[in-house]
Every structure is written in structure tokens, then in C-alpha cells.
Scaffold this motif. Sequence first.
Motif, short mmCIF file in Angstrom:
data_model
loop_
_atom_site.label_atom_id
_atom_site.label_comp_id
_atom_site.label_asym_id
_atom_site.label_seq_id
_atom_site.Cartn_x
_atom_site.Cartn_y
_atom_site.Cartn_z
N ALA A 220 8.69 -0.76 3.92
CA ALA A 220 7.89 0.10 4.81
C ALA A 220 6.48 0.33 4.26
N VAL A 221 6.35 0.21 2.93
CA VAL A 221 5.02 0.45 2.33
C VAL A 221 4.66 -0.67 1.35
N THR A 222 3.38 -0.74 1.08
CA THR A 222 2.89 -1.65 0.04
C THR A 222 1.98 -0.85 -0.89
N PHE A 223 2.06 -1.15 -2.18
CA PHE A 223 1.22 -0.41 -3.14
C PHE A 223 1.10 -1.22 -4.42
N GLY B 95 4.20 -0.72 8.76
CA GLY B 95 4.53 -0.69 10.18
C GLY B 95 5.53 -1.75 10.61
N VAL B 96 6.26 -2.31 9.62
CA VAL B 96 7.22 -3.37 9.97
C VAL B 96 8.43 -2.78 10.71
N GLY B 97 8.99 -3.59 11.60
CA GLY B 97 10.20 -3.20 12.32
C GLY B 97 10.04 -1.92 13.12
N GLY B 98 8.84 -1.73 13.65
CA GLY B 98 8.61 -0.55 14.48
C GLY B 98 8.49 0.75 13.70
N LYS B 99 8.46 0.65 12.37
CA LYS B 99 8.32 1.87 11.57
C LYS B 99 6.90 2.44 11.68
N SER C 5 3.17 3.64 11.26
CA SER C 5 2.04 2.98 10.60
C SER C 5 0.83 3.88 10.49
N ASP C 6 0.90 5.08 11.09
CA ASP C 6 -0.24 6.01 11.03
C ASP C 6 0.04 7.08 9.97
N ALA C 7 -0.79 7.08 8.94
CA ALA C 7 -0.52 7.96 7.79
C ALA C 7 -0.73 9.43 8.12
N GLY C 8 -1.58 9.72 9.09
CA GLY C 8 -1.78 11.10 9.51
C GLY C 8 -0.51 11.66 10.14
N GLU C 9 0.06 10.87 11.03
CA GLU C 9 1.32 11.25 11.67
C GLU C 9 2.45 11.35 10.62
N PHE C 10 2.43 10.40 9.71
CA PHE C 10 3.43 10.37 8.63
C PHE C 10 3.34 11.63 7.77
N ALA C 11 2.13 12.08 7.50
CA ALA C 11 1.94 13.29 6.69
C ALA C 11 2.58 14.50 7.36
N LYS C 12 2.42 14.59 8.68
CA LYS C 12 3.01 15.73 9.41
C LYS C 12 4.54 15.68 9.32
N ARG C 13 5.08 14.49 9.56
CA ARG C 13 6.54 14.32 9.49
C ARG C 13 7.04 14.61 8.07
N ALA C 14 6.25 14.20 7.08
CA ALA C 14 6.65 14.42 5.69
C ALA C 14 6.76 15.92 5.40
N ILE C 15 5.80 16.67 5.87
CA ILE C 15 5.83 18.13 5.64
C ILE C 15 7.07 18.74 6.28
N GLU C 16 7.40 18.26 7.47
CA GLU C 16 8.64 18.73 8.12
C GLU C 16 9.86 18.42 7.25
N ILE D 269 10.40 11.45 -3.05
CA ILE D 269 10.32 10.13 -2.42
C ILE D 269 11.50 9.91 -1.48
N VAL D 270 12.66 10.45 -1.84
CA VAL D 270 13.81 10.41 -0.91
C VAL D 270 13.43 11.11 0.41
N ARG D 271 12.78 12.24 0.29
CA ARG D 271 12.34 12.96 1.51
C ARG D 271 11.34 12.14 2.31
N LEU D 272 10.45 11.46 1.56
CA LEU D 272 9.46 10.60 2.22
C LEU D 272 10.17 9.53 3.04
N ALA D 273 11.22 8.94 2.43
CA ALA D 273 11.98 7.88 3.10
C ALA D 273 12.58 8.41 4.40
N ARG D 274 13.04 9.65 4.35
CA ARG D 274 13.59 10.27 5.56
C ARG D 274 12.53 10.40 6.65
N ALA D 275 11.31 10.63 6.23
CA ALA D 275 10.22 10.88 7.19
C ALA D 275 9.72 9.59 7.84
N ILE D 276 10.09 8.47 7.25
CA ILE D 276 9.57 7.20 7.81
C ILE D 276 10.31 6.81 9.07
#
Lengths: 397, 397
Positions: free
Chosen positions: B318-321, B336-340, B342-353, B390-397
Amino acid sequence: MTFAPRLDNVETSAIRELFKLLGKPGIISFAGGFPDSAMFDVEGLREASQKALAEEPGGALQYGATEGYEPLRTQLAAFERSKGVDGLEPQQLIVTTGSQQALDLLGKTLVGEGDKVIVEGPTFLATIQCFRLYGADVQSCPIDAHGVDVDRLEAMIREHKPRFVYLIPTFGNPSGALLSLERRKRVLELAVKYQTLIVEDDPYGDLYFTQEPPPPSLLALSKDVPGSREYLAHCGSLSKVLSPGLRVGWLVAPPELLAKATMCKQFSDAHTSTFAQATAAQYLKSGRMPSTLANVRKVYAERAAAMGEALSRELGDAVTFTQPQGGLFFWARLRGVGGKISDAGEFAKRAIENGVAFVPGAPFFAKDPDRSAFRLSFATADVGKIEEGIVRLARAI
Amino acid sequence: MTFAPRLDNVETSAIRELFKLLGKPGIISFAGGFPDSAMFDVEGLREASQKALAEEPGGALQYGATEGYEPLRTQLAAFERSKGVDGLEPQQLIVTTGSQQALDLLGKTLVGEGDKVIVEGPTFLATIQCFRLYGADVQSCPIDAHGVDVDRLEAMIREHKPRFVYLIPTFGNPSGALLSLERRKRVLELAVKYQTLIVEDDPYGDLYFTQEPPPPSLLALSKDVPGSREYLAHCGSLSKVLSPGLRVGWLVAPPELLAKATMCKQFSDAHTSTFAQATAAQYLKSGRMPSTLANVRKVYAERAAAMGEALSRELGDAVTFTQPQGGLFFWARLRGVGGKISDAGEFAKRAIENGVAFVPGAPFFAKDPDRSAFRLSFATADVGKIEEGIVRLARAI
């Protein structure tokens, strides 16, 4: 290398050049604008810094909020309330890196190229330069021993529509002048009438020599002039009463201006040293401040009295001056009577040859310098040195 | 109230808005850009501050020279020499109120309305805003894991004739990138060829995770590229390695530029807290710095390794680094592979949740933001928290 055009607006200070001569051995200096380090409450500051590191090392050593360290904002608001600023809340002020930074942030926030700013003539030299770096066209309003001439000020506000008016109402630098209560009210009324921001710089207000404190600061008085608080910014400082080395000042301003100044501060230095802030907060909390203030008032009052007496005795009709009721400075003028010297720049050179230094008055004027004026600081020399220094001055006349 | 036109050039930071959400209880934050306060050498700083007050209370508490407290300038010059900057003398640097102030002074000194400045894309957010406040037209040069693309940089220097090029060559913020030795030499050659000032910001250079130090700073390397030193300014800082709360940074620059920056500093804050400076000087003199550095390197290296492993394990494709070799940050991109997502702003909001915070990458670009990128700091969470986060991050993806 090519520099930004704004640098063309300022020049290397004439005072700086003069200061290079101060290294001469045996010279008695009335030139500085700083307090006497012998009066710093080193023990109190030592304890305060230890407590800051012991109680909250993270807070004292980590990044902090741009607005300032909360416990210090709380203490500073209480300090202002103790001086009659009713109801001041911590969030109505930000901590600045000395009050010099408050001036810089006001310049950055408010002054565009060619904007007019009105200051007193004479005023604090670094203010003029600071505002000019942001493109200010600095206008100078005359003063007398009771501070700024409010009728002239009103006419100038009408004419120039300035971004703001910068005043040091209490024991001004270099003038030592004290703005009368009546004029203070007039200034606040002018702020409301012309919707013009007044910047009150107040580093010397605590250094009064009288039994009773001087008239309240414009900030304290604003409660009596409806609407004036919206047009008032107030710069405070611990530099003259506690320690300049902490570099702790503060800015009280209307919310919108405070928010913009905070944003600018974020990009200026992120925040003021939290170590210095936490130390200052612990010091104010310790309750030592009132006796520290009483001590510096007493010592400076003695020195000011000694300097006034020596000036009258030794220089006689060669100079004219008003005895200051507080602060750090005498502002005097050469009368040029009987063919005696009337140019303070020339006088400063002769004085150095005679082993005494002071600052000629011309650089303190944004326009139309008074070349007969000069500033004497009585802060750092003891009474014996003051008397000897004035004898040397008399020789130089 | 009307503000100066320069304020129209900046906006309240998107990051600031995000930071307001960080108060949520139980949140794991990878959002900050600050070091871990648990690693501050409180005892060493306590001793240093005591010594500063005991040995020279006047120096530590009085006004000081705008250029900086001499014993600190001496220590900082020695610190730079120990990192390969041959022959650096104390008078070739000035002390600044954090390296943020060095950037502010460079902006004030060099940037006029509409002047071009080239920065990396992405770069430190507060730099972009700081320069824009002085009217800079900030251009963005692409980077990869080996730092700035020097061919593109040369083309951009030719096209824009910038006032200067601003780089964080070593473990950049937010990129974590390390400019290769070969590219470092090219950058210095470009400086000479186009007579263009390079500003090297180097707060992270001491935080390397490898056995051997990274390539020398541009400042250290300048001795190998004749003439390059004349076109080089270097900003150093104690904030990331010792304590941000001291607000002690420094600026090394050619003499003429250093003199102008000093003049501007005089009107910005007069000088940096002498109390903080004297404390820093005593600390550096005490000889504790090498073991402090070894300790922070070790702890951050462990955290960086843990974060890299967890990212690979939990987020997969899901990510590259690129695994950083030093500093405080991971810079990653959503693929953004497999429909995951790809917008980091949106991802940040989901991550906080999902109970984890980081900073989306877009605000770090002066132009053409990469909306898939985001920054993770591994500095302030321990290994357990990092893995859970990072586990939580994975949940947010």
C-alpha cells in the motif's frame, strides 16, 4: 552580494561607532542603556532555574507554543493586573524574545512599504530602525518633560493617517519624560476618535523614584476610555527590572493583531526560549519580585539624585535638563551660553578624551535632530563614579 | 484592522489545524517534528546552567553582543571543526534564536518582493512561509532518496537566477533524504559557477544511524571546491540533539552577509538569551556532548528500524518508502494499488479516527504538491508504541 532593498532604509548606528571607543581604560560610562548587573537577583534566578528544571524538565527544554509557556503567561497577566490592568487574561498576551521582538512583530505585521508610523522625537533608536526595515516612513512628534505634545500628535494623526503611533509614555528612552495623566487620557481618546493603533512600550514603568507609582500605563487606563482597548498594543519587559539576558518580553494586543503577530513569530524564532520562560515563571511565582523592584528603585533613585545634583553643581548654566522621576536616563541640552559648546556630537568626542562617555541625542530623532541634546544613563555607575564623571564632563565643556 | 500586504503571502498552516486534533486521548502521534524530551540530558543542563550563573552571572543575565556570547561562539566553532569544518573561527558565525531565526535573518537580509528562492520539493514548511513573508517567489526543485536532483537544480538556477538555494542536505525534513557526496560536490560547483548562494540547513546531521558519519556537510566540504565558501551559508542547531527549549542555533556565512544579518538581528531581538547561551556554552565545554549524541543516535536508530519493519509488515504494497539513515522522519507514499486510498490528506483523517496521527505531505511543497505523500516521525514514540501505531495505520488504509 546583493542585499534586499529594505536594508537601504537603515544605517549602521552612530552609537555603535561610539561604543567602540568605550573600551578605553578608566573611562566612566553614562552611555549604556542597560541595568546594573550588580543588582541582578542571581540567587533568586538560580533557584528559579533549578525549580524549572526539577518540576517540569520537559516543559523547560522542549519546543513550546509560539504564544508562550502557559505558566509564564499566567504570571505575566497577574503581574499586569497587579499594576491596575483589570481582568487581563493570559491568552490576551504572547511572550516575546525581549520587547525588541514585540516591536519587530508589530513592524512585520502592520507596516508595508511607505506606511506612516508616528514616534516621539526623540525615541528609542532601535525602534526607528526596526520599523524602517519594514518600509515605514517614520514621522516624529515633539515631546516635552510631560511626554508627547498631544495637540501636535492629533494634527499629525490627521495628516499622516499612520499605521500606528509608538510611544514610551513612562520614563522614555532617551527622554526620561513622564506622560501626564491628562495627556494619557487624550492619547487614548485620539486612538478611538481616529481608530488609530497606539503602541505603548513600557520597559521602565516599574522604575519610579517617587513614593507613589506614576500614572497608570495606557493599558491600565484604557478601562476609563471606552473603546480604547481595541486600539492599544502594550509591550512589557523583564529586561530593566530583572534580567535582560532572559530575553523575556510580552505583547498585549487586540485578538486579531495578536493572532497575526503569533503567526509571524512562528516564522521568526518559533518561540522564546522555554528555559528562560520557565525560569521567569518560577521567579515571578516565588514572590521575590516586589523586593527586587524595591531594591532597584532605591538604588537608581539615589544615582539619579546624585547625577542631577552634580550636573547642576558642575555644569551650571551650560546645560538644561529635567530631573527624571524614574527610568534610567537624563536627557540634557547644551545651551551654548557664553560661547560654550553647543554641539553634542562634538561634546561627546571631547568627553571621551576627558575619560567620560555618553550618547549624543541626534540619532534618537527620526527627523530634524536636536544636535544640542544628549543622553546620560545613571544606571551602571555608583554615586562616586557619577560625581567624578560629571566633573570630567564639566572639564570637557 | 488593516495588516501589511506581506501577510497575504502566507496562510495558517494546514498542519496547525491537524495538530488541534492531537489532544484526543490515547492517540499515538507520529506527527511532531520534535525530539523526545525523555532523552534530554537534564542533569547535564542543570549543571551547565548552575556553572553559567556561578562563574559569570553578569554575562549570563546581562545584555549581550548581538553576534552572540563569545564563549559559546568559541564552543560552536570548535563543534563545527570537530565535524570537519577546518579552520572555522568564532567570528565566522553568529548565534541565532534557534535556526529558525537564521532563516528569518536570511530572508530579511536577502529577499525583496518577487525575488526567487529555490527550495527542495518537499521541504521544511516554516521555511517556505518564512521566505514568503519577505516577498519570495519560492520555486521547488524535485528530490529523490539521494537528495536534490542536481541537473534540475542547475536548470532552475539558470532559469530563475534565485537569491539563494535552500537545502537540507542531510536527513531532510520531511524527506529524510541524504544528499550523496557526489551531488554535494555538484551543488558547491553550481554555487561557484552561477555565483549563487547556497543555504545549508543542518539540524539533523548529527543524528545518523550508521557506524560511520554521513558525507560531510556542504560547509565541511567547501574546502574541496575552490571559491565555494564565498557562496555558502550554513545554519546549525542544538534543538534536535540537545534541547530545543534553549533556542540556540547558529549561522555561518561570508563576512558581508554575516554583518548584514547581525544588523537585522539587532532589530529582531537584540540578541539570543544570554542565559541560554551561557548554559549551552558550559554544556559543550563540559565534554558531555559526545555521549549525549551517541545515546540519541542509538535510540532513534532503534525506533527507525522498528518503524521500517512495521511499515513493511503491516502496510505491504500500500505504501512505498526509503528507510532513512538518520534524522527523525520517514517519508512515504500511498501507492493506491488495488483501489486502496491514495490521498494522504484523507488518509490522515481516517488515521486519527483509528487513533494514530501523522502529517500529510502536501503542505511541504512550495508548488505542485504530491498528495500521496506523508511524513511519519519516529522520534517520540517508543518501539512498542511505534508498532501499535503502524497497526492502526494499516487499519486506516
